[in-house]
Enzyme design. Structure first.
Site, PDB file in Angstrom:
ATOM      1  N   LEU A   8       0.832  -1.197   0.000  1.00 24.48           N
ATOM      2  CA  LEU A   8       0.000   0.000   0.000  1.00 24.48           C
ATOM      3  C   LEU A   8       0.869   1.251   0.000  1.00 24.48           C
ATOM      4  CD1 LEU A   8      -2.019  -2.189   0.758  1.00 24.48           C
ATOM      5  CD2 LEU A   8      -2.961  -0.665   2.492  1.00 24.48           C
ATOM      6  N   GLY A  11      -1.183   6.730  -0.029  1.00 24.72           N
ATOM      7  CA  GLY A  11      -1.380   7.866   0.885  1.00 24.72           C
ATOM      8  C   GLY A  11      -0.532   9.074   0.513  1.00 24.72           C
ATOM      9  N   ARG A  15       2.615  15.118   6.180  1.00 26.92           N
ATOM     10  CA  ARG A  15       3.578  15.618   7.181  1.00 26.92           C
ATOM     11  C   ARG A  15       5.030  15.615   6.693  1.00 26.92           C
ATOM     12  NH1 ARG A  15       3.269  12.666  12.484  1.00 26.92           N
ATOM     13  NH2 ARG A  15       1.889  11.119  11.535  1.00 26.92           N
ATOM     14  N   THR A  78      -7.572   1.661   4.194  1.00 21.66           N
ATOM     15  CA  THR A  78      -6.672   0.555   3.830  1.00 21.66           C
ATOM     16  C   THR A  78      -7.443  -0.605   3.183  1.00 21.66           C
ATOM     17  OG1 THR A  78      -6.886  -0.190   6.127  1.00 21.66           O
ATOM     18  CG2 THR A  78      -4.894   1.040   5.571  1.00 21.66           C
ATOM     19  N   TYR A  99       3.007  -2.233   3.894  1.00 20.73           N
ATOM     20  CA  TYR A  99       2.947  -0.802   3.605  1.00 20.73           C
ATOM     21  C   TYR A  99       4.260  -0.363   2.940  1.00 20.73           C
ATOM     22  CZ  TYR A  99      -0.825  -0.336   7.157  1.00 20.73           C
ATOM     23  OH  TYR A  99      -1.975  -0.442   7.882  1.00 20.73           O
ATOM     24  N   GLU A 153      -9.533   0.648  15.928  1.00 25.48           N
ATOM     25  CA  GLU A 153      -8.747   1.845  15.624  1.00 25.48           C
ATOM     26  C   GLU A 153      -8.778   2.817  16.802  1.00 25.48           C
ATOM     27  OE1 GLU A 153      -6.796   2.286  12.698  1.00 25.48           O
ATOM     28  OE2 GLU A 153      -7.258   0.176  12.942  1.00 25.48           O
ATOM     29  N   LYS A 349      38.269   7.196 -15.596  1.00 27.22           N
ATOM     30  CA  LYS A 349      36.898   6.966 -16.075  1.00 27.22           C
ATOM     31  C   LYS A 349      36.923   6.014 -17.256  1.00 27.22           C
ATOM     32  CE  LYS A 349      34.887   8.624 -19.423  1.00 27.22           C
ATOM     33  NZ  LYS A 349      34.403   9.428 -20.552  1.00 27.22           N
ATOM     34  N   TYR A 364      44.768  12.450 -15.168  1.00 26.45           N
ATOM     35  CA  TYR A 364      43.437  12.079 -15.651  1.00 26.45           C
ATOM     36  C   TYR A 364      43.556  11.013 -16.736  1.00 26.45           C
ATOM     37  CZ  TYR A 364      39.014  12.016 -18.065  1.00 26.45           C
ATOM     38  OH  TYR A 364      37.847  11.581 -18.646  1.00 26.45           O
ATOM     39  N   ARG A 438      57.911  18.616 -27.806  1.00 26.00           N
ATOM     40  CA  ARG A 438      57.828  19.887 -27.083  1.00 26.00           C
ATOM     41  C   ARG A 438      58.848  20.814 -27.716  1.00 26.00           C
ATOM     42  NH1 ARG A 438      60.854  16.927 -22.151  1.00 26.00           N
ATOM     43  NH2 ARG A 438      62.965  17.434 -22.782  1.00 26.00           N
TER      44      ARG A 438
HETATM   45  C1  UD1 Z   1      -3.448   1.547   9.840  1.00 26.72           C
HETATM   46  C2  UD1 Z   1      -4.287   0.497  10.571  1.00 26.72           C
HETATM   47  C3  UD1 Z   1      -3.905   0.509  12.034  1.00 26.72           C
HETATM   48  C4  UD1 Z   1      -2.419   0.239  12.200  1.00 26.72           C
HETATM   49  C5  UD1 Z   1      -1.635   1.233  11.381  1.00 26.72           C
HETATM   50  C6  UD1 Z   1      -0.159   0.838  11.401  1.00 26.72           C
HETATM   51  C7  UD1 Z   1      -6.364   0.375   9.350  1.00 26.72           C
HETATM   52  C8  UD1 Z   1      -7.795   0.746   9.330  1.00 26.72           C
HETATM   53  N1  UD1 Z   1      -5.673   0.817  10.381  1.00 26.72           N
HETATM   54  O1  UD1 Z   1      -3.722   2.814  10.372  1.00 26.72           O
HETATM   55  O2  UD1 Z   1      -4.657  -0.475  12.728  1.00 26.72           O
HETATM   56  O3  UD1 Z   1      -2.064   0.312  13.556  1.00 26.72           O
HETATM   57  O4  UD1 Z   1      -2.070   1.228  10.014  1.00 26.72           O
HETATM   58  O5  UD1 Z   1       0.591   1.867  10.840  1.00 26.72           O
HETATM   59  O6  UD1 Z   1      -5.884  -0.305   8.462  1.00 26.72           O
HETATM   60  N2  UD1 Z   1      -3.084   3.741   2.464  1.00 26.72           N
HETATM   61  C9  UD1 Z   1      -3.498   3.653   1.152  1.00 26.72           C
HETATM   62  N3  UD1 Z   1      -4.770   3.988   0.839  1.00 26.72           N
HETATM   63  C10 UD1 Z   1      -5.674   4.410   1.762  1.00 26.72           C
HETATM   64  C11 UD1 Z   1      -5.241   4.486   3.106  1.00 26.72           C
HETATM   65  C12 UD1 Z   1      -3.955   4.142   3.420  1.00 26.72           C
HETATM   66  O7  UD1 Z   1      -2.717   3.288   0.275  1.00 26.72           O
HETATM   67  O8  UD1 Z   1      -6.813   4.694   1.378  1.00 26.72           O
HETATM   68  C13 UD1 Z   1      -1.696   3.382   2.796  1.00 26.72           C
HETATM   69  C14 UD1 Z   1      -0.905   4.557   3.294  1.00 26.72           C
HETATM   70  O9  UD1 Z   1      -0.212   5.163   2.220  1.00 26.72           O
HETATM   71  C15 UD1 Z   1       0.058   3.909   4.267  1.00 26.72           C
HETATM   72  C16 UD1 Z   1      -0.718   2.735   4.810  1.00 26.72           C
HETATM   73  O10 UD1 Z   1      -1.732   2.481   3.874  1.00 26.72           O
HETATM   74  O11 UD1 Z   1       1.207   3.413   3.656  1.00 26.72           O
HETATM   75  C17 UD1 Z   1      -1.288   2.983   6.187  1.00 26.72           C
HETATM   76  O12 UD1 Z   1      -2.117   4.091   6.135  1.00 26.72           O
HETATM   77  P1  UD1 Z   1      -2.304   5.035   7.397  1.00 26.72           P
HETATM   78  O13 UD1 Z   1      -3.351   6.055   7.071  1.00 26.72           O
HETATM   79  O14 UD1 Z   1      -1.005   5.486   7.874  1.00 26.72           O
HETATM   80  O15 UD1 Z   1      -2.850   3.989   8.454  1.00 26.72           O
HETATM   81  P2  UD1 Z   1      -4.043   4.078   9.431  1.00 26.72           P
HETATM   82  O16 UD1 Z   1      -5.311   3.794   8.677  1.00 26.72           O
HETATM   83  O17 UD1 Z   1      -3.937   5.274  10.249  1.00 26.72           O
END
Ligand code: UD1
Ligand code: CA
Length: 454
Positions: A8, A11, A15, A78, A99, A153, A349, A364, A438
């Site tokens: 995944l 996101g 930050r 997620t 992730y 959560e 090189k 060189y 030379r």
């Molecule tokens: C999620 C978990 C949480 C866990 C935490 C660990 C869920 C609902 N919650 O939290 O239990 O403790 O990870 O870090 O799964 N991402 C996507 N698409 C989305 C949402 C997220 O690709 O729609 C990716 C983000 O880029 C990231 C990862 O998933 O790499 C986690 O997303 P993030 O929002 O940080 O996690 P939480 O949902 O807060």
């Protein structure tokens, strides 16, 4: 058992305050996302699919065709992210979910999780960690018999649940068909109106399948990067892990706090690494080498007993017993033979240098084939570029290049030939002959005395 991996990475990473995708930020020589990919490959994932969203093109460009991609247009959680890859998920086999922003996950930890999953015949297994401060994470809820019941959560948790210190690390292995089924049952009935992947576990459990959490031996394994500060923290942990691995393997690292070695680097035993070195990419260093302070070595192969001091070496090969530096610069495709001296302020090189050759200072050598036991005087320049094209120069065995020689490429210096100091060589120098190119010296006797008398 066939295992596929889903990573995944859709996101935004707000930050990070960056124009670039979060997963492209680097820990040493690799982007964040490359670490989970390597860990997935370690456990035998034969196909890897990245869920991309924010800056998707940039991520795809960086990784190329090594993995497949699915676009998650809107980030609705997620679970929603994994739903986008429904066609990637088979009816049989296993699916690993990771992730892209957790670079400290190791192949060994995933291996533990997967063998636990298989031995327990689970429908799904999640990796958990026990942490001092669980704020922000999903909590692993267990019943009075310590059996896994669900993940809650932070935002949906009761006061009591918030006290739980076992957290969801966000990495899972699923039986593929069961994941498909559970995804079809997901809803977004929660505070965040998101499709939670975590809910798939409760769904499987309530359908009679076994689900469990296995705790990572090190809570660091699940650390995610959400800010530049966390990027630095993760880099520090990675550095310690890698340096410890090399020290355990018999490498002396004088100052492990100040030595930066990429995760794919191989180093032989009894090699000593002085402070400030950066060693990256697919570099292999042999045994009994001495890598002097502040050297930077990338994608290079270094044989045994090589001595390097404060030099920069990229995409090159250095054979046994050779000394490099201080202040040498070996650019891509330099092949340096055995027992060679490449001294201070030497740049090489795209050149091969034969065994026993000495290039002691201020020289060189670009686009050249140099034989064995050649001696370069101080200040030699291979003039390889005519403003339009690069040309190759050949210098045969035992040639002696006088100080401050210019070799205008393409040019050939035959075996045993000498060039006089200060020569500009434009034609072949025949075997065992001396080339002088030379202006002749002319002395004007008493010229100074006469000038003074005026
Ligand atoms: C999620 C978990 C949480 C866990 C935490 C660990 C869920 C609902 N919650 O939290 O239990 O403790 O990870 O870090 O799964 N991402 C996507 N698409 C989305 C949402 C997220 O690709 O729609 C990716 C983000 O880029 C990231 C990862 O998933 O790499 C986690 O997303 P993030 O929002 O940080 O996690 P939480 O949902 O807060
Ligand atoms: Ca997170």
């Amino acid at each position: 058992m066939k295992i596929k991996a889903l990573i995944l990475a859709a996101g935004q990473g707000t930050r990070m305050k960056s124009e670039h995708s979060k997963v492209l930020h680097k820990v040493f020589d690799k982007a964040l996302m490359e670490y989970p990919i390597l860990a997935a490959k370690y456990v035998g994932a034969h196909e890897i699919c990245m869920i991309v969203g924010h800056k998707a093109e940039e991520v795809q460009k960086a990784l190329g065709e090594t993995v497949s991609y699915v676009l998650q247009k809107e980030q609705l959680g997620t679970g929603h992210a994994v739903m986008q890859a429904i066609d990637f998920i088979d009816e049989t086999g296993e699916v690993l979910v990771l992730y892209g922003d957790t670079p400290l996950i190791t192949g060994e930890t995933l291996e533990r999780m997967i063998s636990f999953h298989r031995q327990s015949k689970n429908g799904a297994t999640v990796l958990s960690a026990v942490v001092e401060d669980p704020t922000g994470y999903g909590r692993i809820v267990r019943d009075e018999n310590q059996r896994f019941t669900k993940i809650i959560e932070q935002k949906d948790a009761s006061q009591a649940e918030k006290q739980i210190k076992e957290i969801n690390g966000g990495m899972y292995v699923f039986e593929a068909g069961l994941l498909k089924y559970a995804l079809s049952q997901l809803t977004n009935n929660n505070i965040q109106k998101e499709y939670y992947l975590t809910d798939t576990l409760e769904i499987l459990l309530s359908n009679g399948y076994k689900v469990d959490a296995i705790t990572a031996e090190s809570a660091n394994d699940i650390l995610g990067v959400n800010s530049r500060e966390q990027l630095a923290e993760v880099t520090e942990i990675m550095k310690q892990r890698i340096n410890l691995k090399h020290m355990t393997g018999g490498v002396t690292i004088v100052d492990p706090g100040n030595t930066y070695i990429g995760s794919s680097v191989i180093i032989g035993k009894d090699t000593l690494i002085e402070p400030g070195c950066i060693i990256e990419g697919n570099t292999q260093i042999g045994e009994n080498c001495h890598i002097g302070y502040q050297s930077k070595i990338q994608n290079s192969v270094i044989a045994n007993h090589v001595d390097i001091e404060i030099s920069v070496i990229t995409d090159s090969f250095i054979d046994e017993g050779t000394h490099i530096g201080p202040f040498a610069y070996l650019r891509p495709n330099s092949r340096i033979g055995k027992n060679i001296k490449v001294g201070d302020f030497v740049e090489i090189k795209n050149a091969t240098i034969g065994d026993g050759t000495k290039i002691s200072h201020l020289t060189y050598i670009g686009d050249a084939d140099v034989g064995e036991n050649v001696n370069f005087g101080c200040g030699t320049v291979v003039v390889n570029y005519d403003g339009e094209k690069k040309h190759r120069t050949t210098i045969k065995d035992k040639a002696f290049i006088g100080c401050n020689t210019n070799l205008i490429a393409p040019v050939l210096v035959e075996e045993g030939a000498y060039t006089a100091a200060g020569s500009t060589i434009t034609k072949t120098v025949p075997k065992n002959s001396l080339a002088i190119a030379r202006a002749k010296q002319e002395n004007k006797e008493e010229w100074v005395t006469k000038k003074r008398m005026k």
